[in-house]
Scaffold this motif. Structure first.
Motif, short mmCIF file in Angstrom:
data_model
loop_
_atom_site.label_atom_id
_atom_site.label_comp_id
_atom_site.label_asym_id
_atom_site.label_seq_id
_atom_site.Cartn_x
_atom_site.Cartn_y
_atom_site.Cartn_z
N TRP A 87 1.58 -1.13 0.60
CA TRP A 87 0.18 0.00 0.42
C TRP A 87 0.83 1.20 -0.26
CZ3 TRP A 87 -4.30 0.77 4.77
CH2 TRP A 87 -5.14 2.46 4.09
N ASP A 89 4.36 0.77 -0.16
CA ASP A 89 5.19 1.14 -1.41
C ASP A 89 7.07 0.99 0.13
OD1 ASP A 89 6.63 0.07 -3.67
OD2 ASP A 89 7.02 2.24 -3.97
N VAL A 119 4.73 6.22 -4.07
CA VAL A 119 3.43 5.93 -4.98
C VAL A 119 2.31 4.44 -4.10
CG1 VAL A 119 2.67 4.84 -6.35
CG2 VAL A 119 4.87 5.51 -6.49
N GLY A 121 -0.43 2.61 -3.09
CA GLY A 121 -0.67 1.59 -3.84
C GLY A 121 -1.92 0.89 -3.78
N ALA A 128 -8.49 -2.43 -8.13
CA ALA A 128 -7.21 -1.75 -9.10
C ALA A 128 -7.23 -2.04 -10.45
CB ALA A 128 -6.10 -2.19 -9.24
N TYR A 238 -1.07 1.56 -15.67
CA TYR A 238 -2.16 2.48 -14.24
C TYR A 238 -1.71 1.20 -13.43
CZ TYR A 238 -5.10 4.63 -10.65
OH TYR A 238 -5.15 5.32 -10.03
N ARG A 242 0.51 1.01 -9.97
CA ARG A 242 -0.55 0.95 -8.59
C ARG A 242 -0.24 -0.25 -8.10
NH1 ARG A 242 -3.68 5.20 -7.34
NH2 ARG A 242 -4.04 4.65 -5.37
N CYS A 243 -0.72 -1.04 -8.41
CA CYS A 243 -1.07 -2.78 -7.56
C CYS A 243 0.64 -3.46 -7.63
CB CYS A 243 -2.21 -3.30 -8.74
SG CYS A 243 -2.53 -4.36 -7.92
N SER A 288 7.11 5.38 -12.73
CA SER A 288 6.30 5.32 -12.02
C SER A 288 5.94 6.55 -11.22
CB SER A 288 5.95 4.16 -11.43
OG SER A 288 5.63 3.07 -12.31
N PHE A 292 3.35 9.49 -10.90
CA PHE A 292 2.88 10.06 -9.93
C PHE A 292 3.01 11.39 -9.18
CE2 PHE A 292 2.32 9.08 -4.68
CZ PHE A 292 0.31 8.46 -5.26
#
Length: 299
Positions: A87, A89, A119, A121, A128, A238, A242-243, A288, A292
């Motif tokens: 969540w 990172d 980031v 997540g 996601a 994306y 994010r995931c 990334s 972000f």
């Protein structure tokens, strides 16, 4: 400290306030509540719903607490630790990114303005993907409304001290849901079909975060995701960011990224995807994070 909580050591740099500021960008967020310098979230952990509070009482420590007072089992602690590390990172070494930013006219001000921001997540693949699908070709406010409707219609809930907390619905919940039912929530037919397809693929085990993480080539991940009807390059990129925690993901078709670069560089028009790729070439490996941080300038 009691047996309903545990601590996670924090990397440097990490600024919880920066992360919370990002997470508080919309009052429509339905999956967690930010209060008193912490975040409360209802989670599906070890087969049960658990209300979790995350705070940083000290600079180098994150505290994770079960708000229902339940004693922590080793299984719950391991699963929660993994989720929260993803969540926020927490396993990422940002030192190479900070070195890269030094002296760079665009990156250095960003790295200073958002020092310690990670980031944030979306560790659950189904959530996601649904969030990315909801956000296709709509503004952020409407995307939040779609996520809220989906969560309220199909997700579980729990109440504590007058606050209702919701957990994002499990993919299995959609086995008997129809396209028309999702359209009644204002999803387009195409988005509704894609959500149901994704739910089916994840429920059957054909698609999973763990399997995607075994694909070391980002192009292979993109190929795996974009073979699903309704998922294009932007959605795949994306999700990688994010995931899957892929630091090299660069969603060149993202309007927000284009607008942020236009504003910061004082351009007359938004950069094209090719111009973005050229701009990001010197920053290979950190696409990334830079994306972000650029998004962050818009809020």
């Amino acid at each position: 400290m009691n047996d309903s909580s545990f601590e996670l050591p924090l990397p440097h740099p990490f600024d919880f306030r920066q992360c919370l500021d990002y997470m508080a960008r919309s009052p429509l967020e339905c999956l967690y509540t930010i209060e008193h310098a912490g975040v409360n979230r209802l989670m599906q952990v070890a087969g049960a719903k658990r209300l979790v509070r995350v705070t940083c009482p000290e600079a180098a420590v994150m505290k994770v607490q079960l708000l229902d007072g339940e004693l922590l089992s080793s299984e719950v602690q391991v699963e929660l630790s993994g989720f929260i590390k993803n969540w926020f990172d927490l396993d990422r070494d940002l030192e190479p990114f900070l070195q890269l930013s030094k002296g760079d006219p665009l990156l250095e001000p960003l790295a200073e303005a958002f020092a310690g921001l990670r980031v944030v997540g979306v560790p659950d693949l189904f959530e996601a993907l649904c969030w990315a699908i909801a956000g296709q070709q709509v503004n952020l406010t409407f995307a939040y409304k779609l996520k809220q409707r989906l969560t309220e219609a199909y997700g579980d809930a729990a109440e504590r001290e007058g606050v209702t907390y919701r957990v994002f619905p499990l993919p299995e919940r959609f086995a008997s849901v129809t396209v028309e039912e999702l359209c009644s929530l204002q999803f387009t037919r195409n988005k509704a079909r894609t959500i149901l397809d994704v739910a089916s693929l994840i429920s059957s085990g054909e698609l999973s975060r763990d399997r995607l993480l075994t694909l070391t080539d980002p192009d292979a991940v993109d190929k795996e995701l974009t073979r699903i009807r309704g998922i294009g390059p932007w959605t795949a990129q994306y999700v990688r960011m994010r995931c899957l925690g892929d630091p090299t993901s660069l969603p060149v078709g993202d309007v927000g990224l284009q607008n942020a670069v236009k504003q910061l560089l004082g351009l007359n028009q938004k950069p094209t995807p090719l111009e973005l790729q050229t701009l990001f070439e010197p920053w290979s490996g950190w696409e990334s994070y830079i994306t972000f941080y650029l998004w962050r300038t818009l809020y």
